[in-house]
Design an enzyme around this catalytic site. Sequence first.
Site, PDB file in Angstrom:
ATOM      1  N   ASN A  26       0.838  -1.196   0.000  1.00 30.60           N
ATOM      2  CA  ASN A  26       0.000   0.000   0.000  1.00 30.60           C
ATOM      3  C   ASN A  26       0.875   1.248   0.000  1.00 30.60           C
ATOM      4  O   ASN A  26       2.112   1.167   0.058  1.00 30.60           O
ATOM      5  CB  ASN A  26      -1.001  -0.028   1.157  1.00 30.60           C
ATOM      6  CG  ASN A  26      -0.354   0.004   2.526  1.00 30.60           C
ATOM      7  OD1 ASN A  26       0.716   0.583   2.726  1.00 30.60           O
ATOM      8  ND2 ASN A  26      -1.010  -0.617   3.500  1.00 30.60           N
ATOM      9  N   GLY A  86      -6.290   2.339  -1.261  1.00 29.07           N
ATOM     10  CA  GLY A  86      -7.613   2.278  -0.662  1.00 29.07           C
ATOM     11  C   GLY A  86      -8.712   2.601  -1.666  1.00 29.07           C
ATOM     12  O   GLY A  86      -8.730   2.110  -2.797  1.00 29.07           O
ATOM     13  N   GLY A  87      -9.636   3.471  -1.240  1.00 29.03           N
ATOM     14  CA  GLY A  87     -10.773   3.815  -2.082  1.00 29.03           C
ATOM     15  C   GLY A  87     -10.413   4.556  -3.348  1.00 29.03           C
ATOM     16  O   GLY A  87     -11.235   4.678  -4.269  1.00 29.03           O
ATOM     17  N   GLY A 101      -8.138   3.525  -5.419  1.00 30.81           N
ATOM     18  CA  GLY A 101      -7.631   2.560  -6.388  1.00 30.81           C
ATOM     19  C   GLY A 101      -6.158   2.303  -6.175  1.00 30.81           C
ATOM     20  O   GLY A 101      -5.760   1.738  -5.156  1.00 30.81           O
ATOM     21  N   ASP A 141     -15.600  -2.242   7.115  1.00 36.40           N
ATOM     22  CA  ASP A 141     -14.472  -2.931   7.749  1.00 36.40           C
ATOM     23  C   ASP A 141     -13.403  -3.156   6.682  1.00 36.40           C
ATOM     24  O   ASP A 141     -13.617  -3.900   5.733  1.00 36.40           O
ATOM     25  CB  ASP A 141     -14.938  -4.270   8.336  1.00 36.40           C
ATOM     26  CG  ASP A 141     -13.847  -5.001   9.107  1.00 36.40           C
ATOM     27  OD1 ASP A 141     -12.694  -4.526   9.120  1.00 36.40           O
ATOM     28  OD2 ASP A 141     -14.148  -6.055   9.699  1.00 36.40           O
ATOM     29  N   ASP A 157      -5.299  -8.086   1.537  1.00 38.46           N
ATOM     30  CA  ASP A 157      -5.023  -9.507   1.312  1.00 38.46           C
ATOM     31  C   ASP A 157      -5.951 -10.068   0.234  1.00 38.46           C
ATOM     32  O   ASP A 157      -5.539 -10.892  -0.594  1.00 38.46           O
ATOM     33  CB  ASP A 157      -5.227 -10.300   2.604  1.00 38.46           C
ATOM     34  CG  ASP A 157      -4.393  -9.770   3.748  1.00 38.46           C
ATOM     35  OD1 ASP A 157      -3.316  -9.205   3.489  1.00 38.46           O
ATOM     36  OD2 ASP A 157      -4.819  -9.928   4.913  1.00 38.46           O
ATOM     37  N   MET A 196     -15.214  -6.704  -0.434  1.00 40.82           N
ATOM     38  CA  MET A 196     -14.766  -7.171   0.878  1.00 40.82           C
ATOM     39  C   MET A 196     -14.995  -6.127   1.966  1.00 40.82           C
ATOM     40  O   MET A 196     -15.412  -6.450   3.081  1.00 40.82           O
ATOM     41  CB  MET A 196     -13.278  -7.550   0.794  1.00 40.82           C
ATOM     42  CG  MET A 196     -12.640  -7.965   2.099  1.00 40.82           C
ATOM     43  SD  MET A 196     -13.335  -9.505   2.732  1.00 40.82           S
ATOM     44  CE  MET A 196     -12.260  -9.772   4.160  1.00 40.82           C
ATOM     45  N   GLY A 203     -15.563  -8.756   8.968  1.00 39.28           N
ATOM     46  CA  GLY A 203     -14.855 -10.013   9.132  1.00 39.28           C
ATOM     47  C   GLY A 203     -13.608 -10.070   8.281  1.00 39.28           C
ATOM     48  O   GLY A 203     -13.225  -9.097   7.625  1.00 39.28           O
TER      49      GLY A 203
END
Length: 292
Positions: free
Chosen positions: A179, A207-208, A210, A234, A240, A270, A275
Site C-alpha cells: 500500500n 484504498g478507495g 484505487g 471494515d 489480502d 470485501m 470479518g
Amino acid sequence: MTIWNLGSINIDIVYAVPHLPLPGETLAALSLTRGLGGKGANMSVAAARAAARVVHLGAVGEDGAWAVERMMEYGIDTRLITTVDGPTGHAIILVDRAGENSIVLHPGANHLISEDLMGQALSEADTGDYLLLQNETLLQREAVTMARDLGLKVAYAAAPFDAEAARGVMSHADLMVLNAVEMEQLRAASGQDLAAIGVETVIVTEGGSGGRIHRAENGWEPEHFAAPRVEAVDTTGAGDTFTGYLVAGLDRGLPLRQSVELAARAAALMVTRHGTADVIPDLKDVQATRFG
C-alpha cells in the site's frame, strides 16, 4: 498451474469499537467475534475463491485445528500445514464505525515453520507456478531463492512492512504488492527508486482511490487503476483479498490489467462486509456485483 503460499494462519479476535483508542484511553467494545485470519490465510482463501489451485504452507498450534479445517472448506490444499508446539498465531483487531482498523499480532506458530517443510513443498512445484509470500512468517529469503532455482514466479506482498525481509525478497520477485504507506517505508528504508529495486512489476494500492501499476516495460510510468465506490464498514483483509485475487488472475493467465481490476472489485466488495477470511467474496459474487 498452482499457487504455493508460504503464509501465516491466525486466529482473529475482532472488537468493534466506537473509535480507535487514543494513547492511555480505555474503551468498551461494542461486540466481539472470532474467526480465521492472518495475511497468508486470507490470501489463500481469496485466491481459492478466485478459482485458483492453492497449496498453503504454514503452521498452527494444537489450538488451530479448526482453522485448518476451515481452510479446507474453502478449497485450499492444507496437507503442508504442520502442527507445532506452541500457540497458533493470533491478532487482536479493533474496528471503528468508519471501518478503519488497528491490529496487534502475535506470530506464534507462524514463526515455527521449518526450512525442511518448505523444501518439501516447493519440490512438488512445477515451472511457472507461483510462490506467494508476505511478512508474517520467516524464511522469505530461503523460499524465494529456492523458488527461483525451481523456475517459479514470485509474488510478494510486502506487509506488514519489514525492511530486512524486503531486502531479501525484492531482487527475486516478479511482482510486489504494497500500500501507499508501505511504499514510503520501502523508499525510506532502501533509499532506492522503483527502477533500482529489481522487481519487474510493482502494484501500489491506495484504498478507495484505487492505486497505481508500475512496470519496468513501461519505464516505470504509473498507470492508475480505479476502485469501485462503496461504503466501507471494515477494511480488515481488503489488501489480502486484493493480492489473492490478483495472483489468482495472473496464475489463470489473465492479463495484468484485467487481474488488477478484478482484484480491486473483490477488495471493494470485501470492505462492505464485517470479518476477515470467512467473508472474502467468491468469484461469482465479484463478477455479479454492480457497484454504484
